[in-house]
Design a protein around this motif. Structure first.
Motif: not given
Length: 115
Positions: A1-3, A40, A42, A44, A57-58
């Protein structure tokens, strides 16, 4: 996951997220900014400083902007994993989807402003 960065960023010139990102993983396109998903971690840090609330956030990207998850990732298909946006500078290009968007009204996009 990533932004990811979504539609509210298009045609906005604020770069507070770039300054805040400790990993230098936010890259400048012609009309918007993009987060390199492989760089990234994550953290934030970018999300709360975005004046137009364009960073998500994805998994939390609003449904109407969910395609920006792919837009952010696909932007790096030719750029790859450069290891930091300061090495690259402004790319002078955008994802084809963003390039085709009509000019966004950036004054009304800022919080506290209305049409």
């Amino acid at each position: 996951m990533t932004y990811v960065i979504a539609l509210p960023c298009v045609d906005v010139t604020d770069k507070a997220c770039i300054d805040e990102c400790p990993l230098d993983c936010i890259y400048e396109g012609e009309r918007m900014l993009y987060i390199q998903p492989n760089e990234c971690t994550d953290c934030g840090a970018c999300e709360p400083v975005c004046p137009v609330e364009a960073i998500y956030f994805e998994d939390d990207t609003p449904q109407e902007w969910r395609h920006f998850n792919d837009v952010n990732a696909e932007f790096f298909a030719t750029l790859g994993d450069p290891g930091g946006s300061t090495k690259v500078g402004p790319t002078g290009r955008d994802h084809p989807f963003v390039a085709e968007l009509p000019l966004q009204d950036t004054v009304t996009a800022l919080p506290g402003h209305s049409a």
